[in-house]
Design a protein around this motif. Structure first.
Motif, PDB file in Angstrom:
ATOM      1  N   GLN A 176       3.784  -2.265  11.826  1.00  0.00           N
ATOM      2  CA  GLN A 176       3.835  -1.156  11.133  1.00  0.00           C
ATOM      3  C   GLN A 176       5.296  -0.556  10.450  1.00  0.00           C
ATOM      4  OE1 GLN A 176       1.806   1.216  14.271  1.00  0.00           O
ATOM      5  NE2 GLN A 176       0.292   1.526  12.871  1.00  0.00           N
TER       6      GLN A 176
ATOM      7  N   GLN B 239       5.480   9.853  11.689  1.00  0.00           N
ATOM      8  CA  GLN B 239       6.000   8.333  11.862  1.00  0.00           C
ATOM      9  C   GLN B 239       6.863   7.622  10.776  1.00  0.00           C
ATOM     10  OE1 GLN B 239       2.003   6.818  12.719  1.00  0.00           O
ATOM     11  NE2 GLN B 239       2.503   6.228  14.732  1.00  0.00           N
TER      12      GLN B 239
ATOM     13  N   ASP C 119       0.850  -1.174   0.026  1.00  0.00           N
ATOM     14  CA  ASP C 119       0.091  -0.058  -0.079  1.00  0.00           C
ATOM     15  C   ASP C 119       0.883   1.209  -0.098  1.00  0.00           C
ATOM     16  OD1 ASP C 119      -2.264  -1.711   0.090  1.00  0.00           O
ATOM     17  OD2 ASP C 119      -2.257  -1.519   2.113  1.00  0.00           O
ATOM     18  N   ASN C 120       2.162   1.359   0.312  1.00  0.00           N
ATOM     19  CA  ASN C 120       3.141   2.208   0.375  1.00  0.00           C
ATOM     20  C   ASN C 120       4.147   2.279  -0.699  1.00  0.00           C
ATOM     21  OD1 ASN C 120       2.615   4.122   2.999  1.00  0.00           O
ATOM     22  ND2 ASN C 120       2.116   1.996   3.435  1.00  0.00           N
TER      23      ASN C 120
ATOM     24  N   ALA D 198      -3.368   0.705   9.451  1.00  0.00           N
ATOM     25  CA  ALA D 198      -3.013   1.466   8.129  1.00  0.00           C
ATOM     26  C   ALA D 198      -2.999   2.992   8.376  1.00  0.00           C
ATOM     27  CB  ALA D 198      -4.023   1.206   7.155  1.00  0.00           C
ATOM     28  N   ASN D 199      -3.298   3.534   9.917  1.00  0.00           N
ATOM     29  CA  ASN D 199      -3.291   5.018  10.005  1.00  0.00           C
ATOM     30  C   ASN D 199      -1.891   5.257  10.547  1.00  0.00           C
ATOM     31  OD1 ASN D 199      -4.182   7.179  10.460  1.00  0.00           O
ATOM     32  ND2 ASN D 199      -5.170   6.917  12.460  1.00  0.00           N
ATOM     33  N   ILE D 200      -1.179   5.649   9.707  1.00  0.00           N
ATOM     34  CA  ILE D 200       0.362   5.656   9.919  1.00  0.00           C
ATOM     35  C   ILE D 200       0.771   7.199   9.470  1.00  0.00           C
ATOM     36  CG2 ILE D 200       2.975   5.051   9.485  1.00  0.00           C
ATOM     37  CD1 ILE D 200       1.640   2.196   8.924  1.00  0.00           C
ATOM     38  N   THR D 201       1.135   8.058  10.267  1.00  0.00           N
ATOM     39  CA  THR D 201       1.215   9.258   9.796  1.00  0.00           C
ATOM     40  C   THR D 201       2.505   9.816   9.281  1.00  0.00           C
ATOM     41  OG1 THR D 201       2.453  10.024  12.024  1.00  0.00           O
ATOM     42  CG2 THR D 201       0.211  10.010  12.120  1.00  0.00           C
TER      43      THR D 201
ATOM     44  N   ARG E  62      -6.212  -2.599   8.002  1.00  0.00           N
ATOM     45  CA  ARG E  62      -6.862  -1.514   8.268  1.00  0.00           C
ATOM     46  C   ARG E  62      -6.894  -0.925   9.361  1.00  0.00           C
ATOM     47  NH1 ARG E  62     -11.166  -4.260   5.467  1.00  0.00           N
ATOM     48  NH2 ARG E  62     -12.270  -4.803   7.313  1.00  0.00           N
TER      49      ARG E  62
END
Length: 251
Positions: A235, A182, A26-27, A176-179, A173
């Motif tokens: 993560q 971070q 996804d990245n 997945a909330n990685i700033t 999911r």
């Protein structure tokens, strides 16, 4: 002979490795994703992430067992530790990065190198794969996990994650909330720095509770303390895998 057998050395188990692969996928940059998918035979990074464990019990691949870990004592550092003659996780990561970066690598060798590389980036982020020799990375630490017989390595490999009863899509999911902050903090580090992080974090793994029968008994308190650490490592591994692949497959 490897100190880990094919059952106990699967860092993070299938689910953990697949989560790392999916976060990385996804990245990926658009260009890296296109170049990676040219030779993955239609498989996602999540699907490829468990191959290195799946083949290890086969006679042809048993020599790869030492590549999944490294043993180091608290007082040792990377200049003083005795390295395995048949390789370890640090030498394997460096080797497969070179294989992936070599334009002359055949498609088959490149597929295998990517599968190993994806898997070993997961392994090095599991603290007990930068483990102690004397207890075989926690495999010899027998205990109960929510009342069932287990060992410390297995708890960190898979049982903490499995106890959440989430599937790959649900867990990905959740994590997945990685700033952007971070991501910046986690990237730009080398393999030895990743291993150092695991070496420090393994201390948490050994904060064990003893029940009245003088047995090691782990449950909700241990889970509440250590699940966030494992999720953080998933993560970090996913973002760092994407970082490396974006550099390797930039063209």
């Amino acid at each position: 002979m490897s100190i880990f057998n094919s059952q106990t050395a699967a860092a993070f188990g299938r689910l953990g490795h697949q989560i790392i692969g999916q976060i990385a996928e996804d990245n990926l940059s658009e260009n890296a994703a296109k170049n990676v998918h040219k030779f993955t035979q239609g498989k996602s990074l999540a699907q490829m992430s468990t191959w290195a464990d799946e083949i290890r019990s086969k006679p042809k691949w048993r020599y790869t067992a030492p590549w999944h870990y490294i043993s180091i004592a608290d007082h040792e550092n990377w200049s003083t530790v005795k390295r395995m003659p048949n390789g370890d996780i640090l030498s394997s990561l460096a080797h497969f990065e070179k294989v992936l970066s070599d334009p002359h690598t055949t498609p088959t060798k490149k597929w295998q190198a990517l599968a190993f590389y994806v898997h070993f980036i997961g392994d090095i982020h599991q603290p007990l794969h930068v483990g102690y020799r004397h207890d075989q990375g926690g495999n010899r630490v027998k205990l109960t996990w929510f009342g069932k017989d287990s060992n410390l390595h297995s708890v960190w490999d898979s049982k903490l994650l499995a106890h959440q009863q989430l599937n790959l899509a649900e867990y990905t999911r959740l994590l997945a909330n990685i700033t952007p902050e971070q991501k910046r903090a986690w990237t730009g580090k080398n393999y030895y720095q990743w291993a150092d992080e695991s070496k420090v974090l393994r201390t948490n793994a050994y904060l064990l509770a003893i029940n009245p029968a003088a047995e090691l008994e782990l449950g909700a308190d241990y889970e509440a303390t250590n699940l966030p650490l494992i999720e953080l490592r998933l993560q970090q591994a996913g973002i760092r895998l994407a970082e490396r692949l974006n550099l390797i497959f930039i063209q």
